[in-house]
Motif scaffolding. Structure first.
Motif, mmCIF file in Angstrom:
data_model
loop_
_atom_site.group_PDB
_atom_site.id
_atom_site.type_symbol
_atom_site.label_atom_id
_atom_site.label_comp_id
_atom_site.label_asym_id
_atom_site.label_seq_id
_atom_site.Cartn_x
_atom_site.Cartn_y
_atom_site.Cartn_z
ATOM 1 N N ASP A 120 0.746 -1.126 0.036
ATOM 2 C CA ASP A 120 -0.090 -0.072 0.147
ATOM 3 C C ASP A 120 0.742 1.188 0.201
ATOM 4 O OD1 ASP A 120 -1.707 2.107 0.414
ATOM 5 O OD2 ASP A 120 -2.545 1.077 2.334
ATOM 6 N N PRO A 121 0.870 2.042 -1.103
ATOM 7 C CA PRO A 121 1.808 3.174 -1.113
ATOM 8 C C PRO A 121 1.563 4.246 -0.027
ATOM 9 C CG PRO A 121 0.198 3.302 -2.853
ATOM 10 C CD PRO A 121 0.001 1.976 -2.185
ATOM 11 N N ASP A 122 0.394 4.131 0.450
ATOM 12 C CA ASP A 122 -0.025 5.129 1.646
ATOM 13 C C ASP A 122 0.801 4.687 2.922
ATOM 14 O OD1 ASP A 122 -1.585 6.806 0.126
ATOM 15 O OD2 ASP A 122 -3.290 5.555 0.578
ATOM 16 N N GLU A 123 1.297 3.502 2.960
ATOM 17 C CA GLU A 123 2.214 2.884 4.162
ATOM 18 C C GLU A 123 3.748 3.212 3.853
ATOM 19 O OE1 GLU A 123 0.761 -0.669 5.345
ATOM 20 O OE2 GLU A 123 -1.194 -0.150 5.486
ATOM 21 N N TRP A 124 4.089 3.670 2.738
ATOM 22 C CA TRP A 124 5.467 3.800 2.427
ATOM 23 C C TRP A 124 6.189 4.744 3.485
ATOM 24 C CZ3 TRP A 124 5.425 4.781 -3.683
ATOM 25 C CH2 TRP A 124 4.874 3.605 -4.099
ATOM 26 N N ARG A 125 7.335 4.558 3.840
ATOM 27 C CA ARG A 125 8.254 5.375 4.582
ATOM 28 C C ARG A 125 8.893 6.333 3.777
ATOM 29 N NH1 ARG A 125 8.968 3.111 9.414
ATOM 30 N NH2 ARG A 125 11.007 3.858 9.670
ATOM 31 N N ILE A 126 9.400 7.341 4.313
ATOM 32 C CA ILE A 126 10.069 8.530 3.640
ATOM 33 C C ILE A 126 11.628 8.461 4.217
ATOM 34 C CG2 ILE A 126 10.595 11.023 3.881
ATOM 35 C CD1 ILE A 126 7.663 10.192 2.569
ATOM 36 N N VAL A 127 12.466 8.468 2.837
ATOM 37 C CA VAL A 127 14.002 8.345 3.116
ATOM 38 C C VAL A 127 14.553 9.807 2.622
ATOM 39 C CG1 VAL A 127 15.905 7.201 2.624
ATOM 40 C CG2 VAL A 127 13.864 6.056 3.009
ATOM 41 N N VAL A 128 15.311 10.165 3.331
ATOM 42 C CA VAL A 128 16.092 11.544 2.735
ATOM 43 C C VAL A 128 17.501 11.197 2.706
ATOM 44 C CG1 VAL A 128 16.421 13.911 3.296
ATOM 45 C CG2 VAL A 128 14.274 13.114 3.858
ATOM 46 N N GLY A 129 18.184 11.484 1.693
ATOM 47 C CA GLY A 129 19.827 11.337 1.795
ATOM 48 C C GLY A 129 20.360 12.571 1.404
ATOM 49 N N SER A 130 21.380 12.703 2.238
ATOM 50 C CA SER A 130 21.975 14.106 2.113
ATOM 51 C C SER A 130 23.226 14.132 1.077
ATOM 52 C CB SER A 130 22.764 14.590 3.538
ATOM 53 O OG SER A 130 24.091 13.814 3.811
ATOM 54 N N GLU A 131 23.569 15.199 0.504
ATOM 55 C CA GLU A 131 24.614 15.022 -0.430
ATOM 56 C C GLU A 131 26.148 14.650 0.442
ATOM 57 O OE1 GLU A 131 26.249 18.869 -1.968
ATOM 58 O OE2 GLU A 131 25.942 19.943 0.179
ATOM 59 N N CYS A 132 26.042 14.386 1.601
ATOM 60 C CA CYS A 132 27.367 13.999 2.425
ATOM 61 C C CYS A 132 27.337 12.669 2.740
ATOM 62 C CB CYS A 132 27.403 14.648 3.642
ATOM 63 S SG CYS A 132 27.865 16.619 3.326
ATOM 64 N N GLY A 133 25.993 11.883 2.015
ATOM 65 C CA GLY A 133 25.834 10.420 2.190
ATOM 66 C C GLY A 133 25.396 9.837 3.755
ATOM 67 N N GLN A 134 24.613 10.953 4.179
ATOM 68 C CA GLN A 134 23.895 10.577 5.480
ATOM 69 C C GLN A 134 22.600 10.396 4.996
ATOM 70 O OE1 GLN A 134 24.801 14.420 7.264
ATOM 71 N NE2 GLN A 134 25.189 13.251 8.945
ATOM 72 N N TRP A 135 21.797 9.109 5.723
ATOM 73 C CA TRP A 135 20.660 8.753 5.490
ATOM 74 C C TRP A 135 19.741 8.841 6.481
ATOM 75 C CZ3 TRP A 135 19.312 7.723 0.366
ATOM 76 C CH2 TRP A 135 20.318 7.448 -0.634
ATOM 77 N N PHE A 136 18.538 9.313 6.240
ATOM 78 C CA PHE A 136 17.294 9.308 7.426
ATOM 79 C C PHE A 136 16.010 8.688 6.922
ATOM 80 C CE2 PHE A 136 13.627 11.500 8.994
ATOM 81 C CZ PHE A 136 13.841 11.436 10.433
#
Length: 174
Positions: A120-136
């Motif tokens: 279900d796409p409404d249950e997808w998580r959010i991921v953010v990647g920084s330009e320095c290779g950090q991930w959240f």
């Protein structure tokens, strides 16, 4: 109150209405082979392509032609980069199974994605990647995430600490 309604209170009424474009979302979803989250589409149908305080840029299809869809959704370069250094890129990129699907970028080079693992796409998580290779990575919908950014809660530690400003507005690119 829904997160979309809360964003409306925070950002104000759109200066330029985005107008719903079901045909263009259908073309994107056919191109991707998956449905996109409902609140993401609803937000962009309301506000259109643009940015929150010229910091976080959001795009959506405007024509629905093959070139535009490839530009918006293609992650071929990211997929190749991951093959060369999987430690730097801990997530697969779409269309690989459970791959990241892009939805935004910011002025500091961070990229924003949906983690397309759940059926279900409404249950997808959010991921953010920084330009320095950090991930959240965080749970919650697209609109939930944006509200949490305003509330300064459960957001990437590398995100500009001054964004969004209390008087943030949405600036249309249309």
């Amino acid at each position: 109150m829904s997160s979309l309604e809360r964003l409306g209170e925070l950002l104000g009424e759109p200066v330029t209405w985005g107008w719903a474009r079901p045909r263009l979302w259908a073309a994107s979803e056919q191109h991707l082979g998956v449905e996109l989250p409902a609140d993401y589409k609803a937000f962009l149908d309301l506000y259109g392509p643009g940015s929150i305080d010229d910091h976080l840029s959001l795009d959506r299809p405007m024509d629905g032609d093959a070139g535009e869809l490839e530009r918006l959704w293609s992650l071929g370069a990211w997929r190749r980069a991951r093959l060369s250094d999987p430690d730097l890129y801990p997530y697969p990129f779409h269309p690989d199974p459970g791959g990241l699907i892009p939805w935004g970028s910011d002025e500091h080079g961070s990229e924003y994605y949906f983690l397309a693992i759940e059926p279900d796409p409404d249950e997808w998580r959010i991921v953010v990647g920084s330009e320095c290779g950090q991930w959240f990575e965080t749970a919650g919908t697209f609109c939930d995430f944006l509200v949490r950014c305003f509330d300064r809660a459960d957001r990437p530690p590398f995100l500009d600490r001054h964004w969004p400003a209390p008087d943030a507005r949405y600036h249309s690119h249309a």
